[in-house]
Design a protein around this motif. Structure first.
Motif, PDB file in Angstrom:
ATOM      1  N   SER A  21       0.606  -1.273   0.219  1.00 19.43           N
ATOM      2  CA  SER A  21      -0.586   0.389   0.266  1.00 19.43           C
ATOM      3  C   SER A  21       0.687   0.975  -0.268  1.00 19.43           C
ATOM      4  CB  SER A  21      -1.171   0.313   1.318  1.00 19.43           C
ATOM      5  OG  SER A  21      -0.321   0.308   2.379  1.00 19.43           O
ATOM      6  N   GLU A  22       2.158   1.082   0.773  1.00 17.81           N
ATOM      7  CA  GLU A  22       3.071   2.334   0.300  1.00 17.81           C
ATOM      8  C   GLU A  22       3.429   2.177  -0.257  1.00 17.81           C
ATOM      9  OE1 GLU A  22       2.455   4.521   3.592  1.00 17.81           O
ATOM     10  OE2 GLU A  22       3.502   4.749   2.594  1.00 17.81           O
ATOM     11  N   GLY A  23       3.724   1.757  -1.588  1.00 18.31           N
ATOM     12  CA  GLY A  23       3.822   1.896  -2.874  1.00 18.31           C
ATOM     13  C   GLY A  23       5.470   1.305  -3.081  1.00 18.31           C
ATOM     14  N   LEU A  24       5.887   0.266  -2.138  1.00 25.37           N
ATOM     15  CA  LEU A  24       7.384   0.204  -1.390  1.00 25.37           C
ATOM     16  C   LEU A  24       7.633  -0.530  -2.249  1.00 25.37           C
ATOM     17  CD1 LEU A  24       7.677   0.936   2.285  1.00 25.37           C
ATOM     18  CD2 LEU A  24       8.609   2.420   0.128  1.00 25.37           C
ATOM     19  N   ILE A  25       6.727  -2.318  -2.272  1.00 24.27           N
ATOM     20  CA  ILE A  25       7.014  -3.464  -3.195  1.00 24.27           C
ATOM     21  C   ILE A  25       5.537  -3.231  -3.951  1.00 24.27           C
ATOM     22  CG2 ILE A  25       8.444  -4.139  -1.753  1.00 24.27           C
ATOM     23  CD1 ILE A  25       6.425  -5.520  -0.034  1.00 24.27           C
ATOM     24  N   SER A  26       5.741  -4.297  -4.829  1.00 21.49           N
ATOM     25  CA  SER A  26       4.750  -4.853  -5.942  1.00 21.49           C
ATOM     26  C   SER A  26       3.747  -6.050  -5.169  1.00 21.49           C
ATOM     27  CB  SER A  26       5.443  -5.143  -7.008  1.00 21.49           C
ATOM     28  OG  SER A  26       6.113  -5.601  -7.437  1.00 21.49           O
ATOM     29  N   ARG A  27       3.215  -6.152  -6.141  1.00 20.07           N
ATOM     30  CA  ARG A  27       2.174  -7.811  -4.963  1.00 20.07           C
ATOM     31  C   ARG A  27       3.050  -8.494  -5.754  1.00 20.07           C
ATOM     32  NH1 ARG A  27      -1.477  -8.551  -2.592  1.00 20.07           N
ATOM     33  NH2 ARG A  27      -2.116  -5.560  -2.744  1.00 20.07           N
ATOM     34  N   GLU A  28       3.988  -8.979  -7.030  1.00 24.94           N
ATOM     35  CA  GLU A  28       4.083  -9.687  -6.840  1.00 24.94           C
ATOM     36  C   GLU A  28       5.883  -9.887  -6.780  1.00 24.94           C
ATOM     37  OE1 GLU A  28       1.826  -8.756 -10.104  1.00 24.94           O
ATOM     38  OE2 GLU A  28       3.037  -7.250  -9.579  1.00 24.94           O
ATOM     39  N   GLN A  29       6.305  -9.436  -6.040  1.00 23.50           N
ATOM     40  CA  GLN A  29       7.655  -9.446  -4.959  1.00 23.50           C
ATOM     41  C   GLN A  29       7.281  -9.351  -3.707  1.00 23.50           C
ATOM     42  OE1 GLN A  29       8.633  -4.774  -5.785  1.00 23.50           O
ATOM     43  NE2 GLN A  29      10.109  -5.120  -7.170  1.00 23.50           N
ATOM     44  N   LEU A  30       6.066  -9.239  -3.449  1.00 22.29           N
ATOM     45  CA  LEU A  30       5.080  -9.535  -1.915  1.00 22.29           C
ATOM     46  C   LEU A  30       5.218 -11.520  -1.647  1.00 22.29           C
ATOM     47  CD1 LEU A  30       4.451  -9.685   0.419  1.00 22.29           C
ATOM     48  CD2 LEU A  30       2.233  -9.093  -0.472  1.00 22.29           C
ATOM     49  N   GLY A  31       4.647 -11.975  -3.098  1.00 20.43           N
ATOM     50  CA  GLY A  31       4.674 -13.168  -3.551  1.00 20.43           C
ATOM     51  C   GLY A  31       6.070 -14.049  -3.430  1.00 20.43           C
ATOM     52  N   GLN A  32       6.804 -13.622  -4.305  1.00 24.94           N
ATOM     53  CA  GLN A  32       8.301 -13.828  -4.518  1.00 24.94           C
ATOM     54  C   GLN A  32       8.817 -14.064  -3.013  1.00 24.94           C
ATOM     55  OE1 GLN A  32      11.047 -11.929  -6.373  1.00 24.94           O
ATOM     56  NE2 GLN A  32      12.516 -12.470  -5.739  1.00 24.94           N
ATOM     57  N   ALA A  33       8.660 -13.158  -2.093  1.00 29.26           N
ATOM     58  CA  ALA A  33       9.131 -12.934  -0.603  1.00 29.26           C
ATOM     59  C   ALA A  33       8.856 -14.003   0.420  1.00 29.26           C
ATOM     60  CB  ALA A  33       9.463 -11.524  -0.235  1.00 29.26           C
ATOM     61  N   LEU A  34       7.131 -14.274   0.316  1.00 30.05           N
ATOM     62  CA  LEU A  34       6.529 -15.381   0.733  1.00 30.05           C
ATOM     63  C   LEU A  34       7.016 -16.144   0.326  1.00 30.05           C
ATOM     64  CD1 LEU A  34       3.346 -13.207   0.793  1.00 30.05           C
ATOM     65  CD2 LEU A  34       4.893 -13.472   2.867  1.00 30.05           C
ATOM     66  N   GLN A  35       7.311 -16.749  -0.756  1.00 32.71           N
ATOM     67  CA  GLN A  35       7.783 -17.846  -1.042  1.00 32.71           C
ATOM     68  C   GLN A  35       9.117 -18.257  -0.569  1.00 32.71           C
ATOM     69  OE1 GLN A  35       5.986 -20.467  -2.814  1.00 32.71           O
ATOM     70  NE2 GLN A  35       7.590 -21.901  -2.298  1.00 32.71           N
TER      71      GLN A  35
END
Length: 614
Positions: A21-35
C-alpha cells in the motif's frame, strides 16, 4: 521508563500489505518474498531486504510509524563496548537486541521486534536499567551483532558452512538413544564459582526477596532454562537465563545447600542461610530430576516477615476468642486443616506464641522445620532413618511435655498416639488435609480412630484458606453482574439472614471494617439483600502489576467442639450433621467468612468463590 508499544498486527501478510500500500514493493515481489520465507524461514522484512526488493531504511521507518517508536540507523551509530557487555552474546544473537546508549537509568536498545515484552523485561532485570526499545533493520542489526560478538556469532552460524562441505546422502536418519553429556564434578566445582554464576544467583535471590516471593523455581526444558517466582500464591515468569549455564547454576545451588553435586538421579533436600542486606534469610532447597535436567525450588523463609498476630490475617473476633480458649486448655487436641500453602503452619506458630512461656515445655515435630522459634524444642522429622511423626511423638511423651505440635496427622498410628496424648493431660496441636472443619472429624474416624476417643479429645478444629487482597492503591466500588452472583449461588434479593449470618457475626464484621466499607457496613442488618451490599475490586495499577490484587488474606472456619457436637461425633454422625449443628451454634463457614471479607472491602467475590464451597 519503559516504552509503551502500540498494539499492531504483526503477521507477515499484514507487513506485506503495508509495504504494497505504501508503494515500496509490488504484489508480485511480495509473493516472491513470501515463497522464499516459507522455504528458508525468517521474518518477511529480513527476507525482502536480503532479496534486494526493498530498502532497509525505508522498511524500518515504515515499521517505526506502525509501532509508534523511534527508528535508528545502525550504520551511523557508535556502539559502546562497555554497554555491549551488559547483554550476553547468546541473548543478543537469539533475540536480535543490541544496547546503544545509556542516559541515567534508561538504556536504549535496538531491537528487530520491539513488541517482545518478555525480552524487554529480561533485559531490564539483567541490566538493572529501564529499557527504551528502538527499532532497527534486522539485516543491519544481525551484521552489527556479528561485529561486536565475533566469536559467538561464528559459533552460532558456523554450522551452515560445515554442512555445505558434507555430503549427507539419501539415508534416513533416526535418533535411537542419546546419553546427555554431563560435566564432571571437578569441572562443575570450577564453573559454579565463576563470577557470572555467583552474580546471577545472588541477584535472583535478592530480587525474589524484594518482590515478596515465597518460592523461586528453576526449571529445565529441552532448549531453555526458566525462572519463576511465586508471589501472593501465583507463579510469574521473570527471566530465562542462558541455557549453557544450566549445569553450573544447578550445581551452585546444590553446593550452597550442602547437597551432592555428583548425584543427579534422585531428589535431594537442603537449606541455605544467606545474609541479604541486614536480613538473615533461610532458603529451603529441593531438587528433582526431570527429563531435561534437575528442577530446583527454593522456599524463602524470612523470619522478619513471619507475622504471629492472627488479627492481622483477618480472623474474626469470635473465632479468635475460641481459638485462644482452646489452646489455653491444659489438655485436648487442636487441629488446623487446609490445602498445602494455605498458612496452616503460620496459624499453629501464632497459637504457640501465645502460650510460649518459661513455665511451659513445648515440643514440635515438623517436616520440615520452617522457622526457628525461641523457647520451643523443634525436631526435624526424617522418615528415611525411622524418625517419623509417630516415632517423634512417642519420644516426646518421655520428655515431660506440656504442649506437643505434630506437623501432620498422616496415619492411624500418628493419630492414635496424638489422641492418647491429648487424653492424658497434654495439649496436642496438628494439621490435617481436609476441605472443612466438619469433614476433619469424618477423616479421623475413617482412619480407624474410635468415635468416643475423637469426641473426648477434640477441643477445636480450624479450616483455612488464603485469598488475594484487593490492591489498596486502585480499589474501587462496583456492582456485580448476574453471572458473578450466580457463581456464588446467590441472587440480588438474597438476604444476609438467608446466608445464615447472625447479629453477632455482623457486629464482629463492623468492628474490623476497612475505612471504605465502614459507612456501608454500619447500616447493615440481617434483612439487607445482596443487591444492597458494597462490593469492591481493583482496577489495576503499577503497584499491583495491573492485576488489581496485592497481598493475601486468611479465611477461617473455626469449629469449637461443644457438648452437643461431642454427642453427634460419638453417634458417628456425618459431616453434614456436624456442620448444621456447628452453624446453629454460631460457626462461620469458609464461604460465610469470605462474604464478610467481601463486605469489608478486603477481597473480591471472585476470590471467595474460587477458594470456598457454598
Amino acid at each position: 521508563m519503559t516504552a509503551t508499544l502500540a498494539p499492531v498486527a504483526q503477521s507477515a501478510e499484514r507487513i506485506g500489505e503495508l509495504l504494497v500500500s505504501e508503494g515500496l514493493i509490488s504484489r508480485e515481489q511480495l509473493g516472491q518474498a513470501l515463497q522464499e520465507q516459507r522455504t528458508n524461514g525468517g521474518r518477511l522484512g529480513y527476507t525482502l531486504v536480503k532479496l534486494g526488493l526493498v530498502d532497509e531504511l525505508s522498511l524500518t521507518r515504515l515499521l517505526a510509524r506502525q509501532y509508534k517508536i523511534p527508528a535508528v540507523d545502525l550504520t551511523k551509530s557508535d556502539i559502546d563496548p562497555a554497554l555491549v557487555r551488559l547483554v550476553p552474546a547468546e541473548i543478543a544473537i537469539q533475540h536480535l537486541v543490541l544496547p546503544l546508549k545509556r542516559e541515567g537509568r534508561v538504556l536504549y536498545v535496538a531491537m528487530a521486534d520491539p513488541t517482545n515484552i518478555r525480552v524487554i523485561d529480561d533485559l531490564k532485570f539483567r541490566t538493572r536499567s529501564d529499557i527504551y526499545p528502538v527499532i532497527a533493520g534486522e539485516y543491519t542489526l544481525r551484521t552489527m551483532i556479528e561485529r561486536v560478538y565475533p566469536e559467538e556469532a561464528v559459533a552460532e552460524d558456523g554450522m551452515d558452512t560445515l554442512l555445505d562441505d558434507i555430503d549427507l546422502g539419501d539415508e534416513d536418519i533416526e535418533m535411537v538413544e542419546e546419553e546427555q553429556e554431563e560435566m564432571t564434578a571437578a569441572a562443575l566445582t570450577v564453573a559454579v564459582n565463576e563470577a557470572p554464576v555467583v552474580k546471577l544467583i545472588n541477584a535472583i535471590l535478592a530480587d525474589a526477596l524484594h518482590k515478596g516471593a515465597s518460592d523461586v523455581h528453576f526449571e529445565c526444558f529441552e532448549k531453555e532454562l526458566r525462572v519463576r517466582y511465586r508471589v501472593d500464591g501465583v507463579l510469574r515468569e521473570v527471566m530465562k537465563p542462558p541455557f549453557k549455564m544450566r549445569p553450573a547454576l544447578i550445581s551452585r545451588f546444590k553446593i550452597m545447600a550442602g547437597l551432592n553435586i555428583a548425584e543427579r538421579r534422585i531428589p535431594q533436600d537442603g537449606r541455605i542461610k544467606l545474609k541479604i542486606g541486614r536480613k538473615v534469610i533461610d532458603f529451603r532447597v529441593s531438587t528433582l530430576p526431570t527429563l531435561f535436567g534437575e528442577k530446583v525450588v527454593l522456599r524463602i523463609l524470612d523470619k522478619g516477615n513471619l507475622t504471629l498476630d492472627l488479627e492481622t490475617f483477618g480472623i474474626e473476633p469470635r473465632a479468635e476468642r475460641e481459638l485462644m480458649e482452646a489452646v489455653q486448655n491444659p489438655y485436648g487436641m487442636v487441629l488446623v486443616t487446609g490445602p498445602t500453602g494455605s498458612g496452616k503452619t503460620t496459624t499453629l506458630y501464632s497459637a504457640l506464641s501465645k502460650v510460649n512461656t518459661v513455665d511451659v515445655n513445648i515440643m514440635t515435630a515438623e517436616d520440615p522445620v520452617e522457622y526457628n522459634l525461641y523457647g520451643i524444642n523443634q525436631v526435624q522429622v526424617r522418615t528415611e532413618i525411622g524418625m517419623s511423626f509417630a516415632a517423634a511423638l512417642k519420644a516426646f511423651l518421655r520428655q515431660d511435655p506440656n504442649i506437643i505440635m505434630v506437623g501432620e496427622v498422616r496415619d492411624l498410628e500418628t493419630g492414635g498416639i496424638a489422641i492418647k496424648a491429648a487424653l492424658t493431660g497434654h495439649l496436642v496441636m496438628s494439621t490435617l488435609h481436609t476441605n472443612s472443619a466438619p469433614e476433619t472429624v469424618t477423616r479421623l474416624l475413617d482412619m480407624g480412630l474410635e468415635p468416643f476417643n475423637v469426641a473426648s479429645a477434640l477441643n477445636l478444629i480450624l479450616a483455612q484458606r488464603l485469598v488475594r487482597r484487593i490492591c489498596p492503591n486502585c480499589k474501587t466500588r462496583y456492582v456485580p453482574d448476574d453471572l458473578e452472583l450466580t457463581g456464588a449461588k446467590v441472587k440480588a434479593t438474597t438476604t444476609l439472614r438467608e446466608l445464615r449470618f447472625t447479629e453477632m457475626s455482623l457486629t464482629d464484621a463492623k468492628s474490623r471494617a476497612t475505612p471504605e466499607a465502614a459507612p456501608h457496613l454500619n447500616r447493615l442488618s440481617l434483612g439487607t439483600t445482596i443487591g444492597e451490599l458494597p462490593f469492591f475490586k481493583g482496577k489495576g495499577c503499577d503497584a499491583c502489576g495491573g492485576t488489581g490484587l496485592k497481598g493475601r488474606q486468611g479465611l477461617y472456619e473455626v469449629m469449637f467442639v461443644t457438648q452437643e457436637l461431642r454427642k453427634i461425633i460419638m453417634k458417628n454422625g456425618d459431616a453434614d450433621d456436624i456442620r448444621e449443628a456447628a452453624i446453629d451454634q454460631g460457626m462461620l463457614t469458609l464461604r460465610m467468612d469470605g462474604w464478610l471479607k467481601v463486605l469489608k472491602g478486603i477481597t473480591t467475590l471472585d476470590q471467595v468463590i474460587r477458594e470456598t464451597a457454598a
